[in-house]
Design a protein around this motif. Sequence first.
Motif, PDB file in Angstrom:
ATOM      1  N   ALA A  93       0.828  -1.214   0.000  1.00 20.32           N
ATOM      2  CA  ALA A  93       0.000   0.000   0.000  1.00 20.32           C
ATOM      3  C   ALA A  93       0.858   1.258   0.000  1.00 20.32           C
ATOM      4  N   THR A  94       1.925   1.243  -0.793  1.00 16.83           N
ATOM      5  CA  THR A  94       2.845   2.372  -0.843  1.00 16.83           C
ATOM      6  C   THR A  94       2.391   3.407  -1.867  1.00 16.83           C
ATOM      7  N   ARG A  95       2.855   4.623  -1.682  1.00 13.92           N
ATOM      8  CA  ARG A  95       2.672   5.668  -2.683  1.00 13.92           C
ATOM      9  C   ARG A  95       3.744   5.503  -3.767  1.00 13.92           C
ATOM     10  N   PRO A  96       3.462   5.898  -4.998  1.00 15.92           N
ATOM     11  CA  PRO A  96       4.469   5.754  -6.062  1.00 15.92           C
ATOM     12  C   PRO A  96       5.806   6.403  -5.700  1.00 15.92           C
ATOM     13  N   ALA A  97       5.763   7.577  -5.074  1.00 18.50           N
ATOM     14  CA  ALA A  97       7.008   8.268  -4.717  1.00 18.50           C
ATOM     15  C   ALA A  97       7.860   7.439  -3.764  1.00 18.50           C
ATOM     16  N   GLU A  98       7.199   6.686  -2.877  1.00 13.65           N
ATOM     17  CA  GLU A  98       7.929   5.848  -1.917  1.00 13.65           C
ATOM     18  C   GLU A  98       8.561   4.645  -2.611  1.00 13.65           C
ATOM     19  N   VAL A  99       7.875   4.100  -3.618  1.00 15.42           N
ATOM     20  CA  VAL A  99       8.436   2.967  -4.359  1.00 15.42           C
ATOM     21  C   VAL A  99       9.637   3.419  -5.185  1.00 15.42           C
ATOM     22  N   ILE A 100       9.541   4.577  -5.800  1.00 20.55           N
ATOM     23  CA  ILE A 100      10.643   5.085  -6.615  1.00 20.55           C
ATOM     24  C   ILE A 100      11.915   5.219  -5.789  1.00 20.55           C
ATOM     25  N   HIS A 101      11.781   5.585  -4.514  1.00 20.68           N
ATOM     26  CA  HIS A 101      12.948   5.787  -3.655  1.00 20.68           C
ATOM     27  C   HIS A 101      13.442   4.496  -3.009  1.00 20.68           C
ATOM     28  N   LEU A 102      12.691   3.425  -3.049  1.00 17.32           N
ATOM     29  CA  LEU A 102      12.986   2.212  -2.280  1.00 17.32           C
ATOM     30  C   LEU A 102      14.400   1.704  -2.541  1.00 17.32           C
ATOM     31  N   ARG A 103      15.155   1.454  -1.461  1.00 15.85           N
ATOM     32  CA  ARG A 103      16.518   0.919  -1.519  1.00 15.85           C
ATOM     33  C   ARG A 103      16.538  -0.536  -1.047  1.00 15.85           C
ATOM     34  N   ARG A 104      17.540  -1.245  -1.511  1.00 12.07           N
ATOM     35  CA  ARG A 104      17.672  -2.655  -1.108  1.00 12.07           C
ATOM     36  C   ARG A 104      17.830  -2.792   0.396  1.00 12.07           C
ATOM     37  N   GLU A 105      18.558  -1.874   1.024  1.00 11.29           N
ATOM     38  CA  GLU A 105      18.769  -1.987   2.461  1.00 11.29           C
ATOM     39  C   GLU A 105      17.509  -1.737   3.270  1.00 11.29           C
ATOM     40  N   GLN A 106      16.481  -1.197   2.630  1.00 12.72           N
ATOM     41  CA  GLN A 106      15.206  -0.990   3.305  1.00 12.72           C
ATOM     42  C   GLN A 106      14.318  -2.230   3.252  1.00 12.72           C
ATOM     43  N   CYS A 107      14.754  -3.250   2.524  1.00 16.57           N
ATOM     44  CA  CYS A 107      13.929  -4.437   2.303  1.00 16.57           C
ATOM     45  C   CYS A 107      14.455  -5.616   3.125  1.00 16.57           C
ATOM     46  N   HIS A 108      13.638  -6.113   4.016  1.00 14.54           N
ATOM     47  CA  HIS A 108      13.955  -7.355   4.730  1.00 14.54           C
ATOM     48  C   HIS A 108      13.183  -8.466   4.037  1.00 14.54           C
ATOM     49  N   LEU A 109      13.912  -9.342   3.331  1.00 11.72           N
ATOM     50  CA  LEU A 109      13.290 -10.333   2.458  1.00 11.72           C
ATOM     51  C   LEU A 109      13.764 -11.732   2.839  1.00 11.72           C
ATOM     52  N   PRO A 110      13.154 -12.318   3.863  1.00  7.34           N
ATOM     53  CA  PRO A 110      13.573 -13.655   4.300  1.00  7.34           C
ATOM     54  C   PRO A 110      13.126 -14.739   3.322  1.00  7.34           C
ATOM     55  N   GLU A 111      13.737 -15.913   3.424  1.00  5.97           N
ATOM     56  CA  GLU A 111      13.372 -17.023   2.549  1.00  5.97           C
ATOM     57  C   GLU A 111      11.978 -17.552   2.860  1.00  5.97           C
ATOM     58  N   THR A 112      11.571 -17.447   4.115  1.00  2.00           N
ATOM     59  CA  THR A 112      10.240 -17.899   4.516  1.00  2.00           C
ATOM     60  C   THR A 112       9.591 -16.836   5.397  1.00  2.00           C
ATOM     61  N   GLY A 113       8.273 -16.855   5.439  1.00  3.55           N
ATOM     62  CA  GLY A 113       7.544 -15.931   6.310  1.00  3.55           C
ATOM     63  C   GLY A 113       7.419 -14.535   5.738  1.00  3.55           C
ATOM     64  N   TRP A 114       6.893 -13.659   6.566  1.00  2.00           N
ATOM     65  CA  TRP A 114       6.650 -12.278   6.160  1.00  2.00           C
ATOM     66  C   TRP A 114       7.945 -11.497   6.038  1.00  2.00           C
ATOM     67  N   GLY A 115       7.960 -10.554   5.104  1.00  2.00           N
ATOM     68  CA  GLY A 115       9.073  -9.629   4.966  1.00  2.00           C
ATOM     69  C   GLY A 115       8.696  -8.255   5.502  1.00  2.00           C
ATOM     70  N   MET A 116       9.565  -7.277   5.258  1.00  2.00           N
ATOM     71  CA  MET A 116       9.327  -5.923   5.763  1.00  2.00           C
ATOM     72  C   MET A 116       9.978  -4.909   4.830  1.00  2.00           C
ATOM     73  N   LEU A 117       9.230  -3.839   4.534  1.00  2.00           N
ATOM     74  CA  LEU A 117       9.793  -2.683   3.850  1.00  2.00           C
ATOM     75  C   LEU A 117       9.834  -1.544   4.847  1.00  2.00           C
ATOM     76  N   ASN A 118      11.029  -1.004   5.090  1.00  2.00           N
ATOM     77  CA  ASN A 118      11.177   0.088   6.053  1.00  2.00           C
ATOM     78  C   ASN A 118      11.294   1.399   5.263  1.00  2.00           C
ATOM     79  N   LEU A 119      10.145   1.986   4.963  1.00  2.00           N
ATOM     80  CA  LEU A 119      10.100   3.173   4.107  1.00  2.00           C
ATOM     81  C   LEU A 119      10.620   4.402   4.849  1.00  2.00           C
ATOM     82  N   SER A 120      11.343   5.263   4.120  1.00  2.00           N
ATOM     83  CA  SER A 120      11.925   6.435   4.788  1.00  2.00           C
ATOM     84  C   SER A 120      11.848   7.715   3.969  1.00  2.00           C
ATOM     85  N   ARG A 121      11.708   7.625   2.649  1.00  2.00           N
ATOM     86  CA  ARG A 121      11.719   8.812   1.802  1.00  2.00           C
ATOM     87  C   ARG A 121      10.789   8.600   0.608  1.00  2.00           C
TER      88      ARG A 121
END
Length: 286
Positions: A93-121
């Motif tokens: 449920a992100t805004r387009p501007a937040e997706v455009i800025h998304l960095r790899r270090e903001q993404c917690h992407l485990p092999e199993t289970g839920w992940g997390m996007l830590n949006l900042s800009r």
Amino acid sequence: MCRKLDGAPAAAKTARRKRAALNEVLNTAVEKGYFVKNPLNGIRWNAPAVNEEVDPAAVPNPVQVGRLLAAVGRLRGRGPHLEAFFGCMYYAATRPAEVIHLRREQCHLPETGWGMLNLSRGVVTSGTEWTDDGSAHEVHSLKRRAANATRPVPILHQFVRILLAHIERFGVSPDGRVFRNEAGNYVDPAAYGTTWARARESALTQTEYASGLAKRPYDLRHAGISFCLYSAVDPAECARRAGQSIQVLFRHYAKFLDGVQEQSNRLIEQSMQEWDRISNGSPPVG
């Protein structure tokens, strides 16, 4: 301020925005001593009514979203690169501007289970004449948040896999951005808008297309928030994940909250029936 350049009536939001801009200019003039007071304060003006509620007819359901994202991935050119881009708007449920800025270090992407996007800009297109350094883009803090505020958003494992596959296939930019155009720069709204229009033509039935379903990429964000509400997630948590106040959520998604209230009523009825059973001497269920 209520007219366009051709003299036709402007949209209600446009009129309000133009008046707000003029009011800010006049307030600055007062601060700098050009005016004693803001002349707008003495003018009676009824702002045009704005319908801020999201139209359920424009919001795709999960099956329709799946068809649309798959259609994006099949398009030639930038389509495969934007499938996960549009997925962020729905699954997080992100805004387009937040997706455009998304960095790899903001993404917690485990092999199993839920992940997390830590949006900042967020990145907005301003035009070169409106920025200090002549760039066409500006990086802003999260909407209506402090400069250093962040917003963690959990994401389903289904979307974790999509993001992992995207990063494995396309990599990231030198500064860590997950999404970029062919030249390595920020994704342009006009470009992803064109791709989305092509995907709608490919994925939707004639009836769906004519109804305006998912007409704008932003409708994916509406769909993500509405599905969160449909799933009976607490509205306060829906608002937090979306980066909105609870007041804005209630104002924009009133029609979807009706369904949440019905589900809540059923849950209360079930709990009351359980207590009635206990009071009559029956053992608790489970």
